[in-house]
Structure formats: structure tokens, C-alpha cells
Design an enzyme around this catalytic site. Structure first.
Site, short mmCIF file in Angstrom:
data_model
loop_
_atom_site.label_atom_id
_atom_site.label_comp_id
_atom_site.label_asym_id
_atom_site.label_seq_id
_atom_site.Cartn_x
_atom_site.Cartn_y
_atom_site.Cartn_z
N GLU A 208 0.84 -1.20 0.00
CA GLU A 208 0.00 0.00 0.00
C GLU A 208 0.87 1.25 0.00
OE1 GLU A 208 -0.35 -2.58 2.07
OE2 GLU A 208 -2.45 -2.96 2.56
N ARG A 263 3.26 -1.07 15.73
CA ARG A 263 2.16 -0.47 16.51
C ARG A 263 2.64 0.19 17.79
NH1 ARG A 263 2.11 -5.77 15.79
NH2 ARG A 263 2.18 -7.24 17.51
N GLU A 348 -3.81 -6.57 17.08
CA GLU A 348 -2.66 -7.14 16.37
C GLU A 348 -1.68 -7.75 17.39
OE1 GLU A 348 0.32 -4.88 13.74
OE2 GLU A 348 -1.17 -5.50 12.28
#
Ligand SMILES: O=P(O)(O)OC[C@H]1O[C@](O)(CO)[C@@H](O)[C@@H]1O
Length: 544
Positions: A208, A263, A348
Site C-alpha cells: 500500500e 504499533r 494485532e
């Protein structure tokens, strides 16, 4: 010390005697309930008194934490041990906000590298903010586009909105989705001459991000010429060789390390767009807030340790009570992206099904995390929270003060609504109360009898409230670190590795395989009939 299985069994047995536990009754009979089931760090309070827990519950949970070795695992993390065993990595995002002594990873102090990148970020961010670093045509940057996804987007994007009152740098735009709509809509509003693009990707391979980066690169090159690209791009990555191959000058590349999980990376160079927005000083205050929580997590006894308590209550709800989801409801419009941020952080990290040794887990693991800001959520899904058939523990987040003292009434209404929702979930409304209320409104006995069941709220529904003075950079850092460590505590209780994310791989692999099929360069032979049928329809629809 008690074995983990025995500590878990003791909790389950304790819960089986809970059928008659009623929160209303608990508050009625114990005026000290709030002070007994809340804890504070500076101006930050965690109130878990509206959860169905007793002293015995908390004792048994603490016993489980001991049996699960939470303290040992925490110390191993801070000590730089390779606790991410499946990727052979240390987990040291706490070093990014550490000030003071050395932090060792594989026998090497990482603090000099951390400080050097922070200093480089500050120099670059100050240059962009002051206008001393300009675009290729000599114009000042008015806009910054961060291209990244997941941990390379959610943290800075969430924090930029959260700290809007401190935003005095160029306008920030975040592009994450590979959907052309995202980059097209963003770039359509911008002038390449005054736009800086930051490509943020830990691996510099994420499809992406690489696709969006290539599109942005073409946009700059087509409008300003290939030679302008260097002045309009910067990158944040751990893969410096790949950044060089993309053509971004080394002096504009900000590195971080494999011991920073995606994260958990908002504190690293991934925070560069945020720093450009709010300035280095505010960025450092956010780091200081997180460091304050780190210190507290390391040192406070479990009974007053906010991340530990939040983790224990989370485990109680998820595993012992069996509630599958958790709603995060910030009563703060500027925390609108916090639920999405925490979704990645929690799901996650803890959406796992094997223990550290690879054996299947014996308890449920991470809950479904979702949410929206209040008061908006009240007019959408709170109906289900109050009267639906599932119990969903809610985490309310609210500041005592807003940033608009001249609009004080707004903030008072916001706070009143937050407190009211927590109280309503806890208190509910009985059939008798519903009936009496309708009769008091002048309704006939018969009508009141009929309508009353629809107006019953079961109550006895749990919520946690997190309260602090004001959402400033320090408070934001402290809040995010609180959640990071809570996720850590729950992972330790589940016995899983919170720091890998193999579950995202399969879909990525299949997308790579399917791209040539979608493009029509390869047939769908051998694929399941659903996938093949859908591809066929897509091709037919495209032909018109
Ligand atoms: O920063 P990168 O390497 O582009 O990865 C982006 C995101 O993709 C993931 O690897 C999962 O898809 C996340 O863990 C990460 O935050």
C-alpha cells in the site's frame, strides 16, 4: 507460589459464586467503593469500581499475575531481552522515551542512537516549520503528506488530531489506503510546490505504502520535474538500503530499529509528521508523559499499578466473564482516532491462538476492540450497550478540562454525559421503576404495564473510567503508554507473544497471487469457485 492453572481455576470458581452480585447493591452497601477500586498517577485516575469485582476478585487476579510471571516479563522487556521470540527481537519502544541511563539491547547501549535520530528529526522538523527548508521552487512547505499504513499511520494520525490545539506547523494529511481514492482526494487539494511527502514504512516493502509513494513521486515529478523529487520527499524506515533505492536522499531518512514494533512506533521517527505539526518541544512532552507511565509500570505495587489494574480487569472481563468485546469511548472529539489506534495495538498484539511455546491457548485471548467518541456513540450504538443481549465492558476516557474555556458549557455537557452513561450502565432501570415513571407521566395502568418492559435497563453492566485534567501532550503520552502496558499485561496473562503479527501474512500472500488474476494476466484455474466466480464478474463488469 500457586501454579497458573490453579490460579485460573480459583478465579473461575470465584466467578461461579457471582450470580447474585449486583453493582447497585455494591455501591449502596459500600460508600468507599470508589476509593477502594480506583487508583491514580498524578492527575490521572483509573476508576474500575463500576466493574463487578470484589477485594477477593482483585486478590485472585493478582495471584494469577504472579503465577503468570507478569513482573518478570515486564522486567525482561525493559532489560532488552528478546521477548519477541518468534522474530528474535527485543521490545524496547520504552527506550524511545527514556531519558537518563543506558538501555541495553544485545549488550549495546541504544540511547546514543535514539538521541541522534531524535536530534535529526528535530533539526528537520524545525527547518520545515520555520521555512528554512523549502521546496524545489523556493516556496515554504504549507502541507505535509504522510504515506504509511498500520503502525506507520495510526499513531501519528491519531496524535495529530488529539493535539490539534498545539498544532502550529504546516497542515498534515495522512494517506494509508491503497484505494486510489485516498491519495487522489488528498493530492487534489494540494500544490506540489508547497507539499512535503514523508514515506513512512518500517520495512519499506508494504505494498500500500510503496504504491502510494510511487504515485506521489510521479505527482511531484510530473509537475515540478524529476530533479525536484529530492527536495519534496523524506522517509522513515528501518530499511535504509531500500529507501536509498527509492531515491530519497540519506540526509532525509530517519531510521529506527527492529526492536520497535510498528504499533509501538509513534515515539520513534514514525512520529516525525506529528513533530512537524506540534513542534519538537510538544513532541518531547509526549515522550515524557509516556516515560512517566513506564516508570510507574516498573515501580508501582500491583495494587496501585494502573496498567496492571487495567490489564487484570480486562482479563477478568474477557476470560473469566467471557465478554468478547471491549468498547473504547473517548469523550473527546480529538481522540476520534484513538479507538482505531487501540484496535491495532490490542488486536494485532493479542489476537493470537497459540502460547509462547506454540501450544494452543486454553483461554480466550484478546477481545474485539472498537469504539467511537462520545457523545456521538450515544446516538448510535449505546442502545445495544444498555439493552442488548451481550454485555460489553466500556472504557470511558475523559478530561476534566477542555481547551476551550470560553465554551465551558460544552465541556460540562460532555463530562455530564460521560458520567451519566457509566452510571446508567451500572444502575439500569427496573421494571417497577419503569412502570412508576410511566404512571407518573400520566399513562394509564394498562398502557404502562404494556410499555414498561421495553423501558427496562438491566444495569449491572461494567465500565471503567479514565479521567485526567486535560489532553495535553504529556497526558496523551501517558494515556497511550497506559494502554501499551495494559496490552502487555494481558498478553502475559494469556501466555502469548504480543509482539509478532503472523496473522496478517496469509492475506498479503494471496493478494500477491491474485493481482495478476484480477489484472487478467493469469487465469483463476485452481482457485475456489467463489473467488473464480467473483473475478469473472469483475471482468464482466469492467467490460460493461
Ligand atoms: O511500517 P510497515 O513496514 O510499512 O508496516 C505497516 C504495518 O503493517 C503491519 O506489518 C501489518 O500489516 C503492521 O504491523 C505495521 O504496522
Amino acid at each position: 507460589m500457586i501454579a497458573y492453572a490453579d490460579a485460573l481455576a480459583a478465579l473461575r470458581e470465584h466467578r461461579s459464586r457471582f450470580h447474585s452480585f449486583d453493582l447497585r447493591e455494591a455501591f449502596r452497601t459500600d460508600p468507599q467503593r470508589f476509593s477502594r477500586f480506583s487508583a491514580s498517577l498524578d492527575d490521572l485516575t483509573l476508576d474500575y469500581s463500576k466493574c463487578a469485582v470484589t477485594d477477593e476478585t482483585m486478590r485472585l487476579l493478582a495471584q494469577l499475575a504472579e503465577a503468570a510471571g507478569v513482573a518478570g516479563r515486564r522486567d525482561a522487556m525493559f532489560a532488552g531481552e528478546e521477548i519477541n521470540i518468534t522474530e528474535h527481537r527485543a521490545v524496547l519502544h520504552t527506550a524511545l522515551r527514556h531519558s537518563g541511563g543506558p538501555v541495553y539491547c544485545k549488550g549495546r547501549d541504544v540511547m546514543a542512537d535514539v538521541q541522534a535520530v531524535l536530534a535529526a528529526m528535530e533539526e528537520f522538523a524545525s527547518g520545515i516549520r520555520s521555512g528554512s527548508l523549502k521546496g524545489a521552487t523556493g516556496k515554504r512547505f504549507t502541507d505535509v503528506v504522510n504515506i504509511g499504513i498500520g503502525g506507520s499511520d495510526l499513531g501519528p494520525c491519531m496524535a495529530t488530531l488529539a493535539l490539534a490545539p498545539y498544532h502550529d506547523g504546516p497542515a498534515l494529511h495522512y494517506v494509508s489506503n491503497v484505494d486510489a481514492a485516498h491519495i487522489a482526494d488528498t493530492l487534489a487539494r494540494l500544490d506540489p510546490e508547497t507539499t512535503l511527502i514523508i514515506v513512512a514504512s518500517k520495512t519499506f516493502t508494504t505494498v500500500e505504502t510503496m504504491t502510494n509513494a510511487a504515485t506521489a513521486r510521479r505527482w511531484v515529478a510530473e509537475k515540478l520535474g524529476e530533479e525536484a523529487v529530492g527536495a519534496h520527499f523524506a522517509a522513515v524506515s528501518t530499511a535504509l538500503d531500500k529507501v536509498a533505492a527509492f531515491g530519497i536522499d540519506q540526509s532525509r531518512v530517519f531510521g529506527f530499529w527492529d526492536w520497535v514494533g510498528g504499533r509501538y512506533s509513534v515515539w520513534s521517527a514514525i512520529g516525525l509528521p506529528l513533530m512537524i505539526a506540534v513542534g519538537p518541544e510538544n513532541f518531547r512532552k509526549m515522550l515524557a508523559g509516556a516515560a512517566r507511565m513506564d516508570e510507574h509500570f516498573r515501580e508501582a505495587p500491583f495494587g496501585q499499578n494502573l496498567p496492571v489494574l487495567l490489564g487484570l480487569v480486562g482479563f477478568w472481563h474477557r476470560v473469566i466473564c467471557g465478554y468478547p468485546s471491549r468498547a473504547i469511548i473517548p469523550y473527546d472529539q480529538r481522540l476520534a482516532r484513538l479507538p482505531a489506534y487501540l484496535q491495532q495495538l490490542d488486536m494485532e498484539s493479542n489476537g493470537k491462538r497459540v502460547r509462547l511455546d506454540g501450544s494452543p491457548v486454553e483461554t480466550p485471548t484478546g477481545p474485539i476492540v472498537w469504539g467511537e467518541p462520545g457523545t456521538n456513540g450515544q446516538h448510535a450504538f449505546f442502545q445495544l450497550l444498555h439493552q442488548g443481549t451481550d454485555v460489553i465492558p466500556v472504557e470511558f476516557i475523559v478530561a476534566a478540562e477542555g481547551h476551550e474555556p470560553e465554551l465551558r458549557r460544552h465541556h460540562d455537557l460532555l463530562v455530564a454525559n460521560c458520567l451519566a452513561q457509566a452510571e446508567a450502565l451500572m444502575r439500569g432501570r427496573t421494571l417497577e421503576e419503569a412502570r412508576a415513571q410511566l404512571l407518573a407521566k400520566g399513562m394509564s395502568e394498562e398502557e404502562a404495564e404494556w410499555l414498561a418492559p421495553h423501558r427496562v435497563f438491566p444495569g449491572n453492566r461494567p465500565s471503567v473510567t479514565i479521567l485526567y485534567r486535560k489532553l495535553d501532550p504529556f497526558a496523551l503520552g501517558r494515556l497511550v503508554a497506559l494502554y501499551e502496558h495494559r496490552v502487555f499485561v494481558e498478553a502475559a496473562l494469556f501466555g502469548i507473544n504480543a509482539f509478532d503479527q503472523w496473522g496478517v501474512e496469509l492475506g498479503k500472500e494471496l493478494a500477491t497471487e491474485l493481482l495478476p488474476v484480477v489484472e487478467g494476466r493469469k487465469d483463476a484455474l485452481g482457485r475456489d469457485s467463489s473467488t473464480a466466480g467473483l473475478v469473472q464478474r469483475i471482468h464482466a463488469l469492467r467490460k460493461g
